[in-house]
Each structure stands twice: as structure tokens, then as C-alpha cells.
Design a protein around this motif. Structure first.
Motif, mmCIF file in Angstrom:
data_model
loop_
_atom_site.group_PDB
_atom_site.id
_atom_site.type_symbol
_atom_site.label_atom_id
_atom_site.label_comp_id
_atom_site.label_asym_id
_atom_site.label_seq_id
_atom_site.Cartn_x
_atom_site.Cartn_y
_atom_site.Cartn_z
ATOM 1 N N SER A 176 0.888 -1.258 0.213
ATOM 2 C CA SER A 176 -0.197 0.108 -0.275
ATOM 3 C C SER A 176 1.159 0.662 -0.121
ATOM 4 O O SER A 176 2.124 1.440 0.264
ATOM 5 C CB SER A 176 -0.556 -0.056 1.376
ATOM 6 N N SER A 177 0.438 2.134 -0.153
ATOM 7 C CA SER A 177 0.426 3.427 -0.814
ATOM 8 C C SER A 177 0.595 4.548 0.750
ATOM 9 O O SER A 177 0.648 6.055 0.306
ATOM 10 C CB SER A 177 1.298 4.174 -2.021
ATOM 11 N N ALA A 178 -0.461 4.132 1.797
ATOM 12 C CA ALA A 178 -1.168 4.651 1.863
ATOM 13 C C ALA A 178 -0.276 5.961 2.978
ATOM 14 O O ALA A 178 -0.834 7.112 3.635
ATOM 15 C CB ALA A 178 -2.080 4.018 3.215
ATOM 16 N N LYS A 179 0.759 5.016 3.453
ATOM 17 C CA LYS A 179 1.336 5.908 4.270
ATOM 18 C C LYS A 179 2.325 7.213 4.144
ATOM 19 O O LYS A 179 2.609 8.302 4.210
ATOM 20 C CB LYS A 179 2.462 4.964 5.136
ATOM 21 N N TRP A 180 2.674 7.085 2.805
ATOM 22 C CA TRP A 180 3.514 7.891 1.889
ATOM 23 C C TRP A 180 2.267 8.937 1.727
ATOM 24 O O TRP A 180 2.854 10.092 1.274
ATOM 25 C CB TRP A 180 4.239 7.349 0.686
ATOM 26 N N VAL A 181 1.413 9.022 1.195
ATOM 27 C CA VAL A 181 0.497 9.780 0.463
ATOM 28 C C VAL A 181 0.132 10.643 1.950
ATOM 29 O O VAL A 181 -0.321 11.908 1.690
ATOM 30 C CB VAL A 181 -1.085 9.716 0.094
ATOM 31 N N THR A 182 -0.464 9.397 3.066
ATOM 32 C CA THR A 182 -1.021 10.328 4.339
ATOM 33 C C THR A 182 0.483 11.617 4.675
ATOM 34 O O THR A 182 0.102 12.875 5.142
ATOM 35 C CB THR A 182 -0.864 9.469 5.779
ATOM 36 N N MET A 183 1.824 11.015 4.559
ATOM 37 C CA MET A 183 3.136 11.757 4.582
ATOM 38 C C MET A 183 2.477 12.926 4.578
ATOM 39 O O MET A 183 3.223 14.525 4.730
ATOM 40 C CB MET A 183 3.887 11.082 4.791
ATOM 41 N N LEU A 184 2.988 13.075 2.466
ATOM 42 C CA LEU A 184 2.681 14.264 1.697
ATOM 43 C C LEU A 184 1.415 15.119 2.595
ATOM 44 O O LEU A 184 1.732 16.166 1.968
ATOM 45 C CB LEU A 184 3.065 13.598 0.484
ATOM 46 N N MET A 185 0.442 14.145 1.928
ATOM 47 C CA MET A 185 -0.512 15.371 2.760
ATOM 48 C C MET A 185 -0.006 15.790 4.242
ATOM 49 O O MET A 185 -0.455 17.843 4.562
ATOM 50 C CB MET A 185 -1.785 14.486 3.027
ATOM 51 N N ILE A 186 -0.106 15.679 5.104
ATOM 52 C CA ILE A 186 0.793 16.438 6.338
ATOM 53 C C ILE A 186 1.794 17.248 5.808
ATOM 54 O O ILE A 186 1.414 18.338 6.784
ATOM 55 C CB ILE A 186 1.150 15.069 7.383
ATOM 56 N N ILE A 187 3.011 16.693 4.933
ATOM 57 C CA ILE A 187 3.822 17.648 4.252
ATOM 58 C C ILE A 187 2.478 19.426 3.898
ATOM 59 O O ILE A 187 3.324 20.564 4.076
ATOM 60 C CB ILE A 187 4.479 17.379 3.843
ATOM 61 N N GLY A 188 1.551 18.736 3.437
ATOM 62 C CA GLY A 188 1.283 20.032 2.488
ATOM 63 C C GLY A 188 0.081 20.680 3.837
ATOM 64 O O GLY A 188 -0.260 22.450 3.049
#
Length: 124
Positions: free
Chosen positions: A20-32
Motif C-alpha cells: 500500500s502507498s497509504a503511508k506515503w500519501v498521508t505523509m505528503l498530505m501532512i507536509i502539504g
């Protein structure tokens, strides 16, 4: 409701062929979110575009892996019907290529490929 959310996040059914790429996407959203006040929204836009790129990339890899597994299953079935060695060679070539090229395969996917390779080696 919170327990359902936790269970959904931790639930690894093992049915998918790629991680899954959920952790990466969540991290990018938090960075955003963190970049929003600093960059007047432009940093958020970049972070969200990267998150979308990660999701599209994972979708493409998952689709390719599912197609490869489907092709190998058809080849195994065709070999059982016709006993032509070309089907075994196809399974062996595709399985070895997937193990070498795709680093996002889950343990269950790698195990399934190893079983298919063992199947072909015992019959070639």
C-alpha cells in the motif's frame, strides 16, 4: 467509529499483490498542511500533486502485477490441458522478471511466484 478506523488501517488482508502507498500519501498530505501557511498554498499544491502521482504509480504497478499473475495462471491451466513446455517457460520467465523488477511485491505475492517457479522447475 474510531475502532473501525483503526481496524481498517491495520487490516492487511494479503489479497493485494503490491504494498500500500497509504503511508506515503498521508505523509505528503501532512507536509502539504504544514507548508500551506509558509508558501501561501503553493507548497500544498506540490505536495498533493506528488501524492496523486504516488497513487497513480501504485495503481499502475498493481494493475500490471494483477495482469501478470492472471497470465501465469492461464499459462498453468493451459499447460495442464496441453502439456506444452512453452507455457512453463513463459511462467518461469515472467515470474523471474517480476521478482527482479518489481520491488513493491508483497510477501504473499513473492511466495506465490516462488510456488509457480517451483512448479515449472519440477516439470521442465
Amino acid at each position: 467509529m474510531l475502532n473501525n478506523l483503526r481496524a481498517a488501517l491495520r487490516n492487511d488482508k494479503g489479497e493485494d499483490y503490491v504494498y500500500s502507498s497509504a503511508k506515503w500519501v498521508t505523509m505528503l498530505m501532512i507536509i502539504g498542511i504544514l507548508l500551506y501557511p509558509l508558501t501561501s498554498g503553493w507548497g500544498t499544491l506540490v505536495a498533493l500533486c506528488l501524492a496523486i502521482a504516488v497513487l497513480i504509480g501504485r495503481f499502475m504497478i498493481a494493475k500490471q502485477a494483477a495482469g501478470d499473475f492472471r497470465d501465469m495462471a492461464h499459462a498453468k491451466k493451459a499447460y495442464a490441458q496441453t502439456k506444452k513446455k512453452d507455457y512453463l517457460r513463459f511462467i518461469k520467465a515472467r515470474g523471474e522478471q517480476m521478482l527482479a523488477d518489481n520491488k513493491m511485491l508483497t510477501k504473499t505475492a513473492k511466495k506465490e511466484i516462488e510456488q509457480l517457479l517451483h512448479f515449472t522447475e519440477s516439470r521442465l
